[in-house]
Design a protein around this motif. Structure first.
Motif, mmCIF file in Angstrom:
data_model
loop_
_atom_site.group_PDB
_atom_site.id
_atom_site.type_symbol
_atom_site.label_atom_id
_atom_site.label_comp_id
_atom_site.label_asym_id
_atom_site.label_seq_id
_atom_site.Cartn_x
_atom_site.Cartn_y
_atom_site.Cartn_z
ATOM 1 N N MET A 1 0.847 -1.192 0.000
ATOM 2 C CA MET A 1 0.000 0.000 0.000
ATOM 3 C C MET A 1 0.882 1.240 0.000
ATOM 4 S SD MET A 1 -3.027 1.103 2.644
ATOM 5 C CE MET A 1 -1.928 0.987 4.049
ATOM 6 N N THR A 2 0.744 2.093 -0.983
ATOM 7 C CA THR A 2 1.580 3.269 -1.119
ATOM 8 C C THR A 2 0.965 4.448 -0.412
ATOM 9 O OG1 THR A 2 0.494 3.973 -3.160
ATOM 10 C CG2 THR A 2 2.329 2.426 -3.381
ATOM 11 N N ALA A 3 1.826 5.461 -0.176
ATOM 12 C CA ALA A 3 1.349 6.698 0.455
ATOM 13 C C ALA A 3 0.352 7.410 -0.444
ATOM 14 C CB ALA A 3 2.533 7.609 0.771
ATOM 15 N N ASP A 4 0.560 7.293 -1.768
ATOM 16 C CA ASP A 4 -0.362 7.943 -2.703
ATOM 17 C C ASP A 4 -1.750 7.334 -2.569
ATOM 18 O OD1 ASP A 4 2.097 8.322 -5.357
ATOM 19 O OD2 ASP A 4 1.584 9.617 -3.664
ATOM 20 N N TYR A 5 -1.806 6.010 -2.415
ATOM 21 C CA TYR A 5 -3.108 5.358 -2.252
ATOM 22 C C TYR A 5 -3.805 5.859 -0.990
ATOM 23 C CZ TYR A 5 -6.576 1.785 -1.225
ATOM 24 O OH TYR A 5 -7.743 1.143 -0.922
ATOM 25 N N GLU A 6 -3.061 5.965 0.094
ATOM 26 C CA GLU A 6 -3.641 6.444 1.337
ATOM 27 C C GLU A 6 -4.188 7.852 1.179
ATOM 28 O OE1 GLU A 6 -0.782 6.178 4.425
ATOM 29 O OE2 GLU A 6 -0.742 3.984 4.458
ATOM 30 N N LEU A 7 -3.463 8.701 0.460
ATOM 31 C CA LEU A 7 -3.903 10.081 0.263
ATOM 32 C C LEU A 7 -5.164 10.137 -0.587
ATOM 33 C CD1 LEU A 7 -3.428 13.088 0.666
ATOM 34 C CD2 LEU A 7 -1.938 13.068 -1.345
ATOM 35 N N VAL A 8 -5.220 9.322 -1.634
ATOM 36 C CA VAL A 8 -6.410 9.293 -2.492
ATOM 37 C C VAL A 8 -7.632 8.847 -1.698
ATOM 38 C CG1 VAL A 8 -7.480 8.203 -4.494
ATOM 39 C CG2 VAL A 8 -5.099 8.942 -4.613
ATOM 40 N N VAL A 9 -7.468 7.802 -0.900
ATOM 41 C CA VAL A 9 -8.580 7.296 -0.102
ATOM 42 C C VAL A 9 -9.025 8.340 0.921
ATOM 43 C CG1 VAL A 9 -9.279 5.554 1.575
ATOM 44 C CG2 VAL A 9 -7.968 4.890 -0.443
ATOM 45 N N GLU A 10 -8.057 8.974 1.584
ATOM 46 C CA GLU A 10 -8.388 10.012 2.555
ATOM 47 C C GLU A 10 -9.136 11.156 1.882
ATOM 48 O OE1 GLU A 10 -8.137 10.560 5.735
ATOM 49 O OE2 GLU A 10 -7.205 8.659 6.293
ATOM 50 N N CYS A 11 -8.706 11.541 0.694
ATOM 51 C CA CYS A 11 -9.337 12.628 -0.041
ATOM 52 C C CYS A 11 -10.768 12.268 -0.424
ATOM 53 C CB CYS A 11 -8.510 12.969 -1.277
ATOM 54 S SG CYS A 11 -9.023 14.487 -2.130
ATOM 55 N N CYS A 12 -10.963 11.055 -0.923
ATOM 56 C CA CYS A 12 -12.307 10.621 -1.326
ATOM 57 C C CYS A 12 -13.243 10.528 -0.123
ATOM 58 C CB CYS A 12 -12.223 9.265 -2.033
ATOM 59 S SG CYS A 12 -11.383 9.299 -3.635
ATOM 60 N N THR A 32 -19.375 11.270 -6.659
ATOM 61 C CA THR A 32 -18.240 12.171 -6.490
ATOM 62 C C THR A 32 -16.992 11.407 -6.064
ATOM 63 O OG1 THR A 32 -19.674 14.025 -5.886
ATOM 64 C CG2 THR A 32 -17.375 14.161 -5.201
ATOM 65 N N MET A 33 -17.140 10.509 -5.102
ATOM 66 C CA MET A 33 -15.998 9.723 -4.638
ATOM 67 C C MET A 33 -15.442 8.833 -5.746
ATOM 68 S SD MET A 33 -17.567 8.682 -0.929
ATOM 69 C CE MET A 33 -16.212 7.616 -0.486
ATOM 70 N N ASP A 34 -16.311 8.194 -6.495
ATOM 71 C CA ASP A 34 -15.860 7.297 -7.563
ATOM 72 C C ASP A 34 -15.144 8.071 -8.673
ATOM 73 O OD1 ASP A 34 -16.868 5.121 -6.249
ATOM 74 O OD2 ASP A 34 -18.778 5.123 -7.308
ATOM 75 N N ARG A 35 -15.650 9.235 -9.025
ATOM 76 C CA ARG A 35 -15.006 10.047 -10.072
ATOM 77 C C ARG A 35 -13.622 10.520 -9.626
ATOM 78 N NH1 ARG A 35 -18.263 11.937 -14.295
ATOM 79 N NH2 ARG A 35 -20.465 11.346 -14.099
ATOM 80 N N MET A 36 -13.515 10.906 -8.360
ATOM 81 C CA MET A 36 -12.209 11.330 -7.856
ATOM 82 C C MET A 36 -11.228 10.171 -7.861
ATOM 83 S SD MET A 36 -13.471 13.766 -4.678
ATOM 84 C CE MET A 36 -11.807 14.130 -4.126
ATOM 85 N N ALA A 37 -11.693 8.984 -7.489
ATOM 86 C CA ALA A 37 -10.809 7.820 -7.482
ATOM 87 C C ALA A 37 -10.362 7.440 -8.894
ATOM 88 C CB ALA A 37 -11.517 6.640 -6.816
ATOM 89 N N VAL A 38 -11.287 7.456 -9.830
ATOM 90 C CA VAL A 38 -10.956 7.114 -11.217
ATOM 91 C C VAL A 38 -9.945 8.095 -11.790
ATOM 92 C CG1 VAL A 38 -11.883 6.975 -13.563
ATOM 93 C CG2 VAL A 38 -13.113 5.908 -11.675
ATOM 94 N N SER A 39 -10.037 9.363 -11.410
ATOM 95 C CA SER A 39 -9.091 10.363 -11.907
ATOM 96 C C SER A 39 -7.667 10.089 -11.425
ATOM 97 C CB SER A 39 -9.517 11.765 -11.471
ATOM 98 O OG SER A 39 -9.335 11.950 -10.076
ATOM 99 N N GLN A 40 -7.543 9.281 -10.350
ATOM 100 C CA GLN A 40 -6.228 8.919 -9.819
ATOM 101 C C GLN A 40 -5.870 7.466 -10.149
ATOM 102 O OE1 GLN A 40 -4.364 11.446 -8.365
ATOM 103 N NE2 GLN A 40 -6.150 12.568 -9.161
ATOM 104 N N ASP A 41 -6.491 6.937 -11.228
ATOM 105 C CA ASP A 41 -6.207 5.604 -11.749
ATOM 106 C C ASP A 41 -6.654 4.473 -10.823
ATOM 107 O OD1 ASP A 41 -5.086 6.574 -14.105
ATOM 108 O OD2 ASP A 41 -3.118 6.815 -13.163
ATOM 109 N N LEU A 42 -7.577 4.754 -9.926
ATOM 110 C CA LEU A 42 -8.190 3.685 -9.123
ATOM 111 C C LEU A 42 -9.519 3.324 -9.776
ATOM 112 C CD1 LEU A 42 -7.470 4.902 -5.465
ATOM 113 C CD2 LEU A 42 -6.215 3.220 -6.826
#
Length: 247
Positions: A1-12, A32-42
């Motif tokens: 689990m990367t720091a970037d993943y943690e930040l994306v999840v926290e943001c969503c 809104t949460m799903d669109r933000m996640a998809v924009s970060q390649d999740l």
């Protein structure tokens, strides 16, 4: 689990929590949460939102997070601000770090209207509803007073007791008492129109609308729970009015 993943999840999760706490529809928060996640390649993100909690996972092979929704109010301005951040992130105008920073600022720095403005708005709305329902001009002043005082009492009691239904019940009782005193003293004419107009700022209109929209979107848990909350709020208002009139 990367720091970037943690930040994306926290943001969503922060975006979803802010929206639900401000009175947004369940499907809007999930979208809104799903669109933000998809924009970060999740692209395999999953979210499950209810009025009391949010479950979110950005990837089936990575940990799932849960956040509680402890308070709910109506703040369409905050919803618009969160939507704006989500839109900029989706279009690539800002980074995930900048989006999270802006959401934190919205969470910590966004201020609602002061109480006196909300009370004044409730009073004006009460007078307008009285005229809309065929009331007389002589009763407008009483509706202004009853509506403003009732809303102020409901707002302060909810903050102190954290029990919304109790606050609405007492506010409806006070509105009815003011209406009765006005009519018996000769300052008012139609007690029913005064009461109906004055309790309108207490009616959970947005909650009812969101319940119906969530049900239509297939979110049955959220739709039914919001509908039950709206029903209990309406029942509390009606019970407060009925109790004073019966006495």
């Amino acid at each position: 689990m990367t720091a970037d993943y943690e930040l994306v999840v926290e943001c969503c999760l922060l975006a979803g929590r802010l929206m639900m706490e401000s009175g947004a529809e369940t499907y809007r928060a999930e979208d809104t949460m799903d669109r933000m996640a998809v924009s970060q390649d999740l692209r395999e993100s999953q979210s499950f939102v209810t009025p009391t909690g949010i479950i979110f996972s950005g990837n089936k092979n990575l940990p799932t997070r849960l956040v509680r929704i402890k308070a709910r109010t109506t703040d369409l301005g905050k919803i618009a601000l969160v939507n704006n951040v989500s839109r900029k992130l989706t279009f690539g105008d800002i980074t995930i770090e900048e989006a999270y920073s802006e959401l934190k600022q919205i969470d910590e720095g966004h201020e609602t209207f002061p109480l006196w403005i909300k009370v004044a708005a409730a009073a004006i709305a009460s007078g307008a509803f009285l005229l809309l329902y065929g009331g007389r001009l002589m009763d407008v002043s009483t509706a202004l007073l009853a509506g403003g005082v009732g809303y102020a009492i409901a707002d302060r009691l909810e903050v102190r007791t954290r029990v919304k239904f109790f606050a609405e019940f007492l506010a409806a009782m006070l509105v009815t008492i003011i209406a009765i005193l006005s009519v018996t003293s000769g300052l008012g004419i139609e007690i029913d129109k005064i009461i109906i107009g004055s309790v309108m700022p207490l009616v959970p209109g947005l909650l009812i609308t969101n319940a119906v929209r969530d049900l239509m979107a297939g979110h049955f848990v959220s739709g039914l729970s919001k509908g039950a909350e709206a029903f209990l709020t309406a029942f509390a208002i009606g019970a407060g009015v009925a109790l004073i009139i019966s006495l």
